[in-house]
Design a protein around this motif. Structure first.
Motif, mmCIF file in Angstrom:
data_model
loop_
_atom_site.group_PDB
_atom_site.id
_atom_site.type_symbol
_atom_site.label_atom_id
_atom_site.label_comp_id
_atom_site.label_asym_id
_atom_site.label_seq_id
_atom_site.Cartn_x
_atom_site.Cartn_y
_atom_site.Cartn_z
ATOM 1 N N UNK A 189 7.880 0.924 12.297
ATOM 2 C CA UNK A 189 6.475 0.439 12.727
ATOM 3 C C UNK A 189 5.534 0.630 11.306
ATOM 4 N N UNK A 190 5.510 1.665 10.821
ATOM 5 C CA UNK A 190 4.633 1.894 9.437
ATOM 6 C C UNK A 190 4.892 1.131 8.393
ATOM 7 N N UNK A 191 6.058 0.837 8.253
ATOM 8 C CA UNK A 191 6.680 0.069 7.180
ATOM 9 C C UNK A 191 6.025 -1.594 7.551
ATOM 10 N N UNK A 192 6.121 -1.839 8.575
ATOM 11 C CA UNK A 192 5.756 -3.240 9.441
ATOM 12 C C UNK A 192 4.018 -3.502 9.474
ATOM 13 N N UNK A 193 3.341 -2.160 9.136
ATOM 14 C CA UNK A 193 1.942 -2.227 9.174
ATOM 15 C C UNK A 193 1.448 -2.440 10.650
ATOM 16 N N UNK A 194 2.432 -1.794 11.711
ATOM 17 C CA UNK A 194 2.312 -1.730 12.966
ATOM 18 C C UNK A 194 2.214 -0.434 13.696
ATOM 19 N N UNK A 195 1.417 0.236 12.895
ATOM 20 C CA UNK A 195 1.339 1.748 13.266
ATOM 21 C C UNK A 195 0.403 2.038 14.713
ATOM 22 N N UNK A 196 1.165 2.921 15.393
ATOM 23 C CA UNK A 196 0.405 3.076 16.606
ATOM 24 C C UNK A 196 -0.443 4.529 16.689
ATOM 25 N N UNK A 197 -0.404 4.918 15.709
ATOM 26 C CA UNK A 197 -1.144 6.306 15.417
ATOM 27 C C UNK A 197 -1.246 6.574 13.887
ATOM 28 N N UNK A 198 -2.479 7.282 13.538
ATOM 29 C CA UNK A 198 -2.477 7.758 12.088
ATOM 30 C C UNK A 198 -1.332 8.336 11.446
ATOM 31 N N UNK A 199 -0.932 7.674 10.126
ATOM 32 C CA UNK A 199 0.287 8.064 9.581
ATOM 33 C C UNK A 199 0.045 9.620 9.090
ATOM 34 N N UNK A 200 1.399 10.280 9.402
ATOM 35 C CA UNK A 200 1.150 11.851 8.842
ATOM 36 C C UNK A 200 1.695 11.634 7.338
ATOM 37 N N UNK A 201 1.303 12.946 6.919
ATOM 38 C CA UNK A 201 1.769 13.181 5.452
ATOM 39 C C UNK A 201 3.445 13.030 5.223
ATOM 40 N N UNK A 202 3.971 13.464 6.336
ATOM 41 C CA UNK A 202 5.658 13.341 6.007
ATOM 42 C C UNK A 202 6.047 11.734 6.360
ATOM 43 N N UNK A 203 5.281 11.082 7.147
ATOM 44 C CA UNK A 203 5.588 9.710 7.334
ATOM 45 C C UNK A 203 5.276 8.761 6.023
ATOM 46 N N UNK A 204 4.294 9.289 5.166
ATOM 47 C CA UNK A 204 3.914 8.685 4.229
ATOM 48 C C UNK A 204 4.973 8.889 2.922
ATOM 49 N N UNK A 205 5.431 10.195 3.012
ATOM 50 C CA UNK A 205 6.502 10.403 1.978
ATOM 51 C C UNK A 205 7.829 9.614 2.433
ATOM 52 N N UNK A 206 8.130 9.467 3.658
ATOM 53 C CA UNK A 206 9.139 8.695 4.097
ATOM 54 C C UNK A 206 9.209 7.258 3.728
#
Length: 376
Positions: free
Chosen positions: A67-84
């Motif tokens: 979802x983050x890659x598709x810019x469809x986040x449902x919450x604030x991205x975490x530090x770990x999610x950004x690294x992933x």
């Protein structure tokens, strides 16, 4: 510290390395000829990025990364999610370049610069108040993964915030008083006694010593040397991608296929991967390569079966049916949300959920709102 190849006993390592090379070649050949090959590779990218964070001691959920890659986040991205996400994009970037690019001087310089930007700017650009992606409540009790009505549709606000943060950091760096021959690093982020240039040169020296070894052995030695030398402070994951690039450059894997070695290494006990004895570590890496192929084969067979089952549901459908497009989308992505389906098929979120249920996809998140579906 010195990494001397002359002290490595290759007798016990030869057989598992040879088996890993054969298995990797077979998987690559099967994927290159498969009707679900592109979907398989896309899933491998996401799964390998999550596994890479797991190896480094962080947990990132696959659905959050999709979802983050598709810019469809449902919450604030975490530090770990950004690294992933950066691991995911780096994999795609390496796969999109020529096989010898990642290990070239220009390639390593570019990839290293990317990892430095990520380490320095992630906390400011992607945590807490840096990114705000509002969520719209759904009267039906289920989120439709759409942006707020006051925001422009299709705009990646997270990417804009990240670019602004990096631009501000670059401007501040360029205008810093006393900035001359050397560029100071923030001691809160970097260990100033950590000479990454010297460690990188030593690692390249190990690659030069191993250039006459078989490709799989080169990748195994390169990965172990990267871990032992601790080349980059904040990007241990880059060494694993470079090891996969060695396999691609040698033709073990071809085209856009970058071996998902993190998936295999994840199955190896940590006490073997980080053992004091170097031969034990090298064997663990070789077994990790074999495990990655085994996981890949099973995933490919699962996708092939799922594609066959979904194609049967298309018989007798009208030519205007949206189901064939949905099948293609589902096979191309590990997970799909209502917003992703609505955007691709050009239907409303309510219609998207109805079509998803008609195809019989499995809900993967276990949530009542902001759900995502994937193949069974």
């Amino acid at each position: 510290m010195a990494y001397d190849l002359a002290k490595i006993s290759m007798s016990e390592l030869m057989r598992p390395a040879f088996d890993a090379g054969v298995a990797l070649s077979r998987l690559d050949e099967r994927v290159s000829r498969s009707p679900v090959g592109q979907g398989f590779l896309e899933r491998q990218n996401f799964a390998d990025a999550c596994a890479s964070l797991w190896i480094d001691g962080e947990l990132v959920h696959l659905e959050d990364l999709v979802l983050h890659d598709a810019t469809k986040d449902i919450r604030t991205p975490t530090h770990e999610l950004t690294i992933a996400r950066d691991v995911l994009r780096t994999r795609r970037r390496i796969a999109g370049q020529s096989p010898d690019w990642a290990l070239s001087a220009d390639g390593i310089r570019t990839l290293r610069k990317t990892s430095e930007i990520t380490a320095a700017d992630t906390d400011e650009a992607t945590t807490a108040d840096a990114i705000r992606r509002p969520v719209v409540s759904d009267p039906e009790g289920e989120g439709d993964d759409t942006d707020d009505v006051e925001n422009l549709p299709g705009v990646d606000y997270a990417a804009i915030d990240a670019v602004l943060a990096r631009s501000e950091a670059a401007i501040e760096n360029a205008t810093r008083p006393g900035r001359g021959v050397t560029q100071e690093k923030d001691p809160m982020i970097y260990d100033l006694g950590w000479d990454e240039d010297a460690r990188l040169d030593e690692w390249r020296g190990v690659l030069h010593q191993a250039e006459n070894l078989p490709a799989v052995l080169q990748a195994i030695v390169a990965l172990d040397a990267w871990n032992e030398l601790s080349v980059l402070q904040h990007a241990p994951w880059l060494g694993r991608l470079l090891a996969a690039s060695i396999l691609r450059q040698a033709g073990i894997t071809s085209g856009a296929h970058l071996a998902a070695i993190n998936l295999g290494l994840k199955t190896i006990p940590v006490d073997q991967r980080r053992h004091r004895d170097r031969e034990t570590r090298l064997l663990a890496i070789a077994h990790g390569f074999l495990a990655a192929v085994e996981i890949g084969m099973k995933e490919h067979d699962r996708l092939t079966l799922a594609k066959t089952m979904m194609d049967r549901k298309l018989y007798g459908r009208r030519t205007s049916s949206k189901l064939p497009e949905l099948v293609e989308l589902v096979m191309a992505k590990p997970l799909v949300s209502a917003g992703m389906v609505a955007k691709t098929l050009e239907v409303t979120p309510q219609a998207a959920r109805r079509i998803v249920l008609e195809l019989g996809l499995r809900e993967m998140t276990g949530r009542g709102r902001f759900r995502a579906w994937g193949v069974i």
